[in-house]
Motif scaffolding. Structure first.
Motif, short mmCIF file in Angstrom:
data_model
loop_
_atom_site.label_atom_id
_atom_site.label_comp_id
_atom_site.label_asym_id
_atom_site.label_seq_id
_atom_site.Cartn_x
_atom_site.Cartn_y
_atom_site.Cartn_z
N LEU A 29 -9.31 54.18 66.16
CA LEU A 29 -8.65 53.32 65.18
C LEU A 29 -9.25 53.51 63.79
O LEU A 29 -8.53 53.54 62.79
N LYS A 30 -10.56 53.68 63.73
CA LYS A 30 -11.22 53.90 62.45
C LYS A 30 -10.85 55.26 61.86
O LYS A 30 -10.53 55.35 60.67
N LEU A 31 -10.87 56.30 62.68
CA LEU A 31 -10.53 57.63 62.15
C LEU A 31 -9.08 57.68 61.73
O LEU A 31 -8.74 58.37 60.76
N ASN A 32 -8.22 56.94 62.40
CA ASN A 32 -6.82 56.89 62.00
C ASN A 32 -6.69 56.28 60.61
O ASN A 32 -5.95 56.79 59.77
N ALA A 33 -7.45 55.22 60.34
CA ALA A 33 -7.41 54.58 59.03
C ALA A 33 -8.04 55.46 57.95
O ALA A 33 -7.55 55.51 56.82
N LEU A 34 -9.11 56.16 58.30
CA LEU A 34 -9.83 56.98 57.32
C LEU A 34 -9.15 58.31 57.00
O LEU A 34 -9.10 58.73 55.84
#
Length: 138
Positions: A29-34
């Motif tokens: 989820l974090k890498l998707n946002a970043l």
């Protein structure tokens, strides 16, 4: 095109996620946002036959429940080892048009001497010219 590949982890007997897999999904989820990958490949078969469901399907369901679009997620549900994760996921990424793969796993997984995911994915990528490998973990 950036394609993320998320490595699974053996499910619990009841089909629920292990702590390691929960952490990998949070990282996803974090890498998707970043990084906003064009596609996310979730990779993992039915390593625990008691669970009765593939790691990839559990990951897909979780990511959709957290708001990711279902058409962004590609399921690779045949792999039973890290080596197979690479063998099966890299060709999928290439077919999708990847120019870069963002491999997501856990820190302890990347530290392995045997079945090291970075080494295995790098080796598989030798068959696919022009695709770079990056790694994301937490």
């Amino acid at each position: 095109m950036l394609v993320a590949i998320i490595l699974g982890n053996r499910l619990n007997d009841d089909g629920s996620t292990s702590e390691i897999l929960k952490n990998r999904l949070a990282a996803t989820l974090k890498l998707n946002a970043l990084f906003a990958p064009s596609k996310i490949i979730v990779s993992g078969g039915i390593a625990n036959p008691n669970a009765g469901i593939s790691e990839a399907e559990v990951m897909r369901n979780y990511l959709i429940s957290q708001g990711l679009e279902s058409d962004k997620i590609v399921v690779e549900d045949r792999s039973m080892t890290t080596k197979q994760n690479a063998e099966f996921s890299v060709p999928i990424a290439a077919k999708l048009g990847a120019t870069e793969i963002l491999l997501c796993t856990s820190t302890e997984h990347m530290g392995r001497k045997f079945l090291n995911p970075i080494r295995l994915f790098s080796k598989e990528l030798q068959n696919f010219e022009g695709i770079k490998l990056r790694v994301y973990s937490e």
